[in-house]
Write a protein that holds these residues in place. Structure first.
Motif, mmCIF file in Angstrom:
data_model
loop_
_atom_site.group_PDB
_atom_site.id
_atom_site.type_symbol
_atom_site.label_atom_id
_atom_site.label_comp_id
_atom_site.label_asym_id
_atom_site.label_seq_id
_atom_site.Cartn_x
_atom_site.Cartn_y
_atom_site.Cartn_z
ATOM 1 N N ILE A 107 0.916 -1.295 -0.181
ATOM 2 C CA ILE A 107 -0.006 -0.239 -0.054
ATOM 3 C C ILE A 107 1.029 0.986 0.069
ATOM 4 N N ASP A 108 1.996 1.333 0.795
ATOM 5 C CA ASP A 108 2.635 2.418 0.921
ATOM 6 C C ASP A 108 3.448 2.713 -0.614
ATOM 7 N N VAL A 109 3.881 1.448 -1.114
ATOM 8 C CA VAL A 109 4.532 1.685 -2.322
ATOM 9 C C VAL A 109 3.426 2.402 -3.506
ATOM 10 N N LEU A 110 2.277 1.891 -3.562
ATOM 11 C CA LEU A 110 1.400 2.372 -4.460
ATOM 12 C C LEU A 110 0.950 3.795 -4.161
ATOM 13 N N ASP A 111 0.890 4.091 -2.823
ATOM 14 C CA ASP A 111 0.595 5.400 -2.293
ATOM 15 C C ASP A 111 1.785 6.513 -2.567
ATOM 16 N N ASN A 112 2.938 6.015 -2.039
ATOM 17 C CA ASN A 112 3.939 6.967 -2.130
ATOM 18 C C ASN A 112 4.964 6.709 -3.225
ATOM 19 N N GLY A 113 5.264 5.735 -3.599
ATOM 20 C CA GLY A 113 6.091 5.301 -4.797
ATOM 21 C C GLY A 113 7.294 4.660 -4.496
ATOM 22 N N MET A 114 7.600 4.794 -3.202
ATOM 23 C CA MET A 114 8.900 4.180 -2.632
ATOM 24 C C MET A 114 8.993 2.838 -3.114
ATOM 25 N N PRO A 115 10.284 2.282 -3.294
ATOM 26 C CA PRO A 115 10.595 0.852 -3.837
ATOM 27 C C PRO A 115 10.077 -0.023 -2.607
#
Ligand code: ADP
Length: 503
Positions: A107-115
């Motif tokens: 979820i954080d990858v999709l929301d924030n973009g981080m790897p």
């Protein structure tokens, strides 16, 4: 410039289901829509796709959430329980987050973009911090001054104890969403406060899942509330609400100052974790195998979107060219793309606006004499990507050297010796962090002592631990998070003096 493949690889079915569900504010134990029904689109910075819509709350929802928190505090449904009960609930909360850790990471990858590698790492550190806060709460003890204050003709029982401060507003940033939530909610809850979390409008999703698991773990109704929405609207309403006793904020220095000014009216307790322009110092005796990747990732990790980013690189003259070339090589070798692809080391920056701001600072720096050693562009494609960038020759008063860029941009500066580098490293209104690479232990300690920074790393960078206090000097903030200090910042001290009668 290369084209980025920003297609999203498949996500877990439970993540897809979560994204498609309703995302409302948590007020008391209820999930509530904004009273005017407004919703905000949340988009994936790797490709610009809308991935969810979230309630756009306003002052009415803030008021309801603060009243729910205040009622739970007054009713002592949380602070009135024993510390071991609270610890048990928080440890259960940590177990549930760990059960769903991959969901949080995605979820954080999709929301924030981080790897994804970084998202997994930071959710693990958030869980560790929650467990630590839960456990140290049980070790807080009162201080007893009876012996010192008593005398032959007066017998006193004097002690100082701490109590939870009250209702805490926790305003969190977008650059590490789930972990930022836990960095504040863990000590606030462990301290016995009731709280309202305001996630950043750009990355609200993992906060809502955390709220669901907190209820499942047994955090009582009203103790943890979550209000999504705009910073100026929801954030201001929280800071100014008369029933909020403490504000803890992580974000930019500009907004931190505004919050401090607004909170000052009622002398609310305030903790601020703000921006930085942190120096990394590489001496010519350093182990360059360690220093080059260390200094590179000090600024490139999370595409530079870290308050601690080591964006000013001071290199002793003898090894300057070698270190700058080495960092350029690291930059060139980093694979950029959608964070969901585990082969990618760098994701996009958070928004098109942020990408354009970074490009403008680099362009302005070039006009003022800076030379680009590598990077400097934005790869084409739908997402908001920025190439890791190394510059030399930046003017000492340019934004490249003075301003927090929040992007993967490092400005390298040569220096002669210790006496030359310390004043340059300290020549900043910020004082959050610093890195030192040297094999000389004596020099390492002298530099650590001289630097005006709340966190100094020697032969490493960015290593945090929930036991070790974290925060900034100067305009990088007020107070400390983590450690016992972090927990105590959600408690208020009370001294009691009792005069005893009789023998
Ligand atoms: P950044 O500059 O890193 O984007 P901000 O400092 O703007 O971060 O925001 C960090 C958090 O503060 C977010 O949750 C945002 O919504 C909130 N925020 C923004 N403006 C205000 C404000 N005026 N008062 C309170 N909170 C705010």
């Amino acid at each position: 410039m290369s084209e980025i493949n920003s297609n999203s690889p498949d996500v877990l079915p439970e993540v897809a289901e979560f994204l498609g569900s309703a995302h409302h504010a948590l007020i008391g134990a209820q999930w509530k829509m904004a009273s005017d029904g407004r919703m905000r689109d949340v988009c994936n910075p790797a490709n610009g796709d809308v991935i969810a819509t979230v309630a756009e709350c306003g002052p009415a929802e803030v008021d309801a959430a603060v009243k729910a928190a205040s009622a739970s505090f007054k009713a002592k449904v949380w602070r009135g329980t024993s510390v071991s009960e609270r610890t048990q609930v928080l440890l259960r909360f940590a177990d549930l987050i760990e059960r769903d850790a991959e969901m949080f990471a995605q979820i954080d990858v999709l929301d924030n973009g981080m790897p994804i590698w970084l998202a997994r790492m930071i959710i693990a550190s958030g869980i560790e911090g929650l467990r630590y806060a839960a456990m140290i709460a049980a070790t807080l003890t009162d201080e007893n001054f009876s012996a010192a204050t008593s005398s032959a003709d007066r017998r006193l029982h004097a002690y100082s104890a701490t109590q939870p401060i009250g209702v805490a507003a926790l305003i969190i940033p977008w650059n590490g969403p789930a972990a930022s939530f836990l960095v504040k909610a863990a000590p606030a809850l462990a301290a016995g406060c009731s709280c309202i979390v305001k996630p950043a409008e750009l990355t609200p999703l993992s906060a809502l899942l955390l709220g669901k698991l907190a209820l499942e773990a047994g955090v009582p109704e009203g103790v943890l509330n979550i209000v999504t929405g705009d910073g100026k609207v929801v954030g201001n309403a929280l800071v100014e609400h008369p029933l909020v006793d403490k504000v803890s904020f992580t974000g930019s220095t500009v907004i931190g100052k505004e919050i401090a000014r607004r909170a000052a009216d009622r002398l609310k307790r305030v903790t601020l974790e703000l921006g930085g322009k942190s120096p990394t110092i590489v001496f010519d005796d350093a182990d360059l195998e360690l220093a080059i990747p260390g200094a590179a990732m000090a600024v490139f990790a999370n595409s530079g979107q870290m308050c601690i980013a080591g964006s000013r690189l001071f290199v002793q003259r003898k090894v300057f060219d070698k270190v700058v070339a080495g960092i350029g090589q690291v930059a060139g070798s980093l694979k950029i793309g959608n964070g969901m692809d585990p082969n990618n080391q760098l994701g996009p920056v958070i928004s098109a606006q942020q990408r354009d701001r970074i490009a403008a600072i680099v362009a302005e720096g070039q006009e003022q004499g800076a030379e680009i050693v590598c990077g400097g562009g934005s790869p084409s494609g739908n997402g908001f990507f920025v190439e890791p960038t190394v510059v030399v020759g930046a003017d000492k008063d340019s934004s490249l050297i003075r301003e927090e860029i929040f992007g993967p941009v490092i400005a390298a500066i040569p220096f002669d010796d210790l006496d030359d580098v310390i004043p340059q490293a300290n020549d900043s209104r910020y004082g959050l962090a610093a890195g030192v690479f040297t094999t000389d232990v004596n020099k390492a300690h002298i530099v650590a002592d001289e630097l005006e920074a709340g966190n100094v790393w020697v032969n490493c960078y960015g290593v945090t631990h929930p036991m070790v206090p974290f925060g900034g000097f100067k305009e990088s903030g007020w107070g400390r998070e983590f450690g016992v200090d972090g927990l105590q910042s959600y408690r208020e001290s009370k001294s009691v003096v009792v005069q005893l009668h009789g023998s």
